[in-house]
Design a protein around this motif. Structure first.
Motif, mmCIF file in Angstrom:
data_model
loop_
_atom_site.group_PDB
_atom_site.id
_atom_site.type_symbol
_atom_site.label_atom_id
_atom_site.label_comp_id
_atom_site.label_asym_id
_atom_site.label_seq_id
_atom_site.Cartn_x
_atom_site.Cartn_y
_atom_site.Cartn_z
ATOM 1 N N LYS A 75 -5.835 -35.533 -8.727
ATOM 2 C CA LYS A 75 -5.333 -34.637 -9.901
ATOM 3 C C LYS A 75 -4.216 -35.716 -10.880
ATOM 4 C CE LYS A 75 -5.021 -30.235 -7.674
ATOM 5 N NZ LYS A 75 -4.380 -29.314 -7.168
ATOM 6 N N ARG A 76 -4.081 -36.975 -10.511
ATOM 7 C CA ARG A 76 -3.092 -37.826 -10.971
ATOM 8 C C ARG A 76 -1.622 -37.026 -11.472
ATOM 9 N NH1 ARG A 76 -7.182 -40.152 -9.672
ATOM 10 N NH2 ARG A 76 -8.055 -41.873 -10.819
ATOM 11 N N GLU A 77 -1.204 -36.368 -10.433
ATOM 12 C CA GLU A 77 0.082 -35.487 -10.687
ATOM 13 C C GLU A 77 0.981 -35.550 -9.368
ATOM 14 O OE1 GLU A 77 -1.279 -31.672 -11.455
ATOM 15 O OE2 GLU A 77 -1.196 -31.088 -9.478
ATOM 16 N N ALA A 78 2.050 -35.282 -9.773
ATOM 17 C CA ALA A 78 3.228 -35.206 -8.830
ATOM 18 C C ALA A 78 3.843 -33.882 -8.698
ATOM 19 C CB ALA A 78 4.360 -36.274 -8.962
ATOM 20 N N VAL A 79 4.032 -33.088 -8.063
ATOM 21 C CA VAL A 79 4.758 -31.865 -7.752
ATOM 22 C C VAL A 79 5.977 -32.199 -7.207
ATOM 23 C CG1 VAL A 79 4.758 -29.498 -7.209
ATOM 24 C CG2 VAL A 79 2.571 -30.752 -7.913
ATOM 25 N N VAL A 80 7.105 -31.998 -8.009
ATOM 26 C CA VAL A 80 8.405 -32.145 -7.547
ATOM 27 C C VAL A 80 9.376 -30.980 -7.249
ATOM 28 C CG1 VAL A 80 10.462 -33.944 -7.826
ATOM 29 C CG2 VAL A 80 8.260 -34.513 -8.583
ATOM 30 N N THR A 81 9.959 -30.705 -6.244
ATOM 31 C CA THR A 81 11.139 -29.775 -6.154
ATOM 32 C C THR A 81 12.422 -30.488 -6.036
ATOM 33 O OG1 THR A 81 9.398 -28.181 -4.951
ATOM 34 C CG2 THR A 81 11.761 -27.912 -5.026
ATOM 35 N N PHE A 82 13.509 -29.882 -6.779
ATOM 36 C CA PHE A 82 14.414 -30.496 -6.977
ATOM 37 C C PHE A 82 15.664 -29.606 -7.435
ATOM 38 C CE2 PHE A 82 12.903 -30.348 -11.173
ATOM 39 C CZ PHE A 82 13.833 -30.365 -12.134
ATOM 40 N N ASP A 83 17.038 -29.834 -7.175
ATOM 41 C CA ASP A 83 18.110 -29.178 -7.398
ATOM 42 C C ASP A 83 18.672 -29.681 -8.733
ATOM 43 O OD1 ASP A 83 20.754 -28.366 -7.826
ATOM 44 O OD2 ASP A 83 21.430 -28.638 -5.673
ATOM 45 N N ASP A 84 18.626 -28.745 -9.718
ATOM 46 C CA ASP A 84 18.752 -29.150 -11.056
ATOM 47 C C ASP A 84 20.234 -29.218 -11.344
ATOM 48 O OD1 ASP A 84 20.015 -26.408 -11.161
ATOM 49 O OD2 ASP A 84 18.393 -25.718 -12.912
ATOM 50 N N SER A 85 21.192 -29.060 -10.269
ATOM 51 C CA SER A 85 22.486 -29.606 -10.503
ATOM 52 C C SER A 85 22.917 -30.891 -10.220
ATOM 53 C CB SER A 85 23.490 -28.508 -9.596
ATOM 54 O OG SER A 85 23.558 -29.080 -8.291
ATOM 55 N N LYS A 86 21.686 -31.734 -9.414
ATOM 56 C CA LYS A 86 21.986 -33.074 -9.029
ATOM 57 C C LYS A 86 21.251 -33.966 -9.824
ATOM 58 C CE LYS A 86 23.077 -31.588 -4.495
ATOM 59 N NZ LYS A 86 22.935 -31.352 -2.885
ATOM 60 N N THR A 87 19.989 -33.490 -10.385
ATOM 61 C CA THR A 87 19.133 -34.416 -11.222
ATOM 62 C C THR A 87 18.559 -33.795 -12.545
ATOM 63 O OG1 THR A 87 17.647 -36.194 -10.946
ATOM 64 C CG2 THR A 87 17.286 -34.138 -9.956
ATOM 65 N N THR A 88 17.914 -34.602 -13.073
ATOM 66 C CA THR A 88 17.326 -33.804 -14.425
ATOM 67 C C THR A 88 15.892 -34.269 -14.385
ATOM 68 O OG1 THR A 88 17.738 -35.776 -15.718
ATOM 69 C CG2 THR A 88 19.286 -33.985 -15.544
ATOM 70 N N LEU A 89 15.164 -33.693 -15.273
ATOM 71 C CA LEU A 89 13.731 -34.152 -15.411
ATOM 72 C C LEU A 89 13.710 -35.481 -16.081
ATOM 73 C CD1 LEU A 89 12.113 -30.963 -17.441
ATOM 74 C CD2 LEU A 89 11.704 -31.680 -15.117
ATOM 75 N N GLU A 90 14.440 -35.962 -17.155
ATOM 76 C CA GLU A 90 14.694 -37.458 -17.300
ATOM 77 C C GLU A 90 14.691 -38.221 -16.086
ATOM 78 O OE1 GLU A 90 16.594 -34.713 -18.715
ATOM 79 O OE2 GLU A 90 15.365 -34.427 -20.539
ATOM 80 N N LYS A 91 15.739 -38.124 -15.289
ATOM 81 C CA LYS A 91 15.800 -39.063 -14.160
ATOM 82 C C LYS A 91 14.343 -39.178 -13.127
ATOM 83 C CE LYS A 91 20.786 -38.605 -13.698
ATOM 84 N NZ LYS A 91 21.952 -37.934 -12.973
ATOM 85 N N LEU A 92 13.580 -37.930 -13.192
ATOM 86 C CA LEU A 92 12.416 -38.080 -12.393
ATOM 87 C C LEU A 92 11.489 -38.914 -13.162
ATOM 88 C CD1 LEU A 92 12.245 -34.271 -11.227
ATOM 89 C CD2 LEU A 92 13.254 -36.121 -10.306
ATOM 90 N N ILE A 93 11.260 -38.731 -14.472
ATOM 91 C CA ILE A 93 10.497 -39.281 -15.272
ATOM 92 C C ILE A 93 10.687 -40.854 -15.363
ATOM 93 C CG2 ILE A 93 9.779 -39.793 -17.622
ATOM 94 C CD1 ILE A 93 9.887 -36.654 -18.070
#
Length: 100
Positions: free
Chosen positions: A68-86
């Motif tokens: 699928k050329r994708e990554a599904v990520v579950t995260f705590d939004d108080s510890k990280t952001t979408l920008e950090k994942l990207i």
């Protein structure tokens, strides 16, 4: 001599204060995002992407699909952001974007 007994108003105010403190909504929440990672070209690429995302503080779970050329990520939004994942995928050599 002052009385140490609480007045009804003081008791009520204390109870309201406690209730407000314990019923306040949590500011942090677990989020799940799907990232499109089009730069994956071989079966080993998902391992690199998963490793990079797993190192981000706050990431709880990562599933990467080469097909699928994708990554599904579950995260705590108080510890990280979408920008950090990207940024993590980009730094590993795999630019990504958030899938709608």
């Amino acid at each position: 001599m002052k009385s140490k007994a609480w007045t009804q108003a003081q008791k009520l105010a204390a109870l309201i204060g406690l209730a407000a403190a314990f019923s306040a909504p949590a500011l942090a929440a677990t989020q799940t995002v799907t990232l499109s990672v089009s730069g994956m070209t071989c079966a080993a690429c998902p391992l690199t992407v998963k490793k990079a995302l797993s190192k981000v503080v706050g990431v709880e779970k990562v599933e990467v699909s080469f097909e699928k050329r994708e990554a599904v990520v579950t995260f705590d939004d108080s510890k990280t952001t979408l920008e950090k994942l990207i940024r993590a995928t980009e730094n590993a050599g795999y630019p990504s974007t958030v899938k709608p």
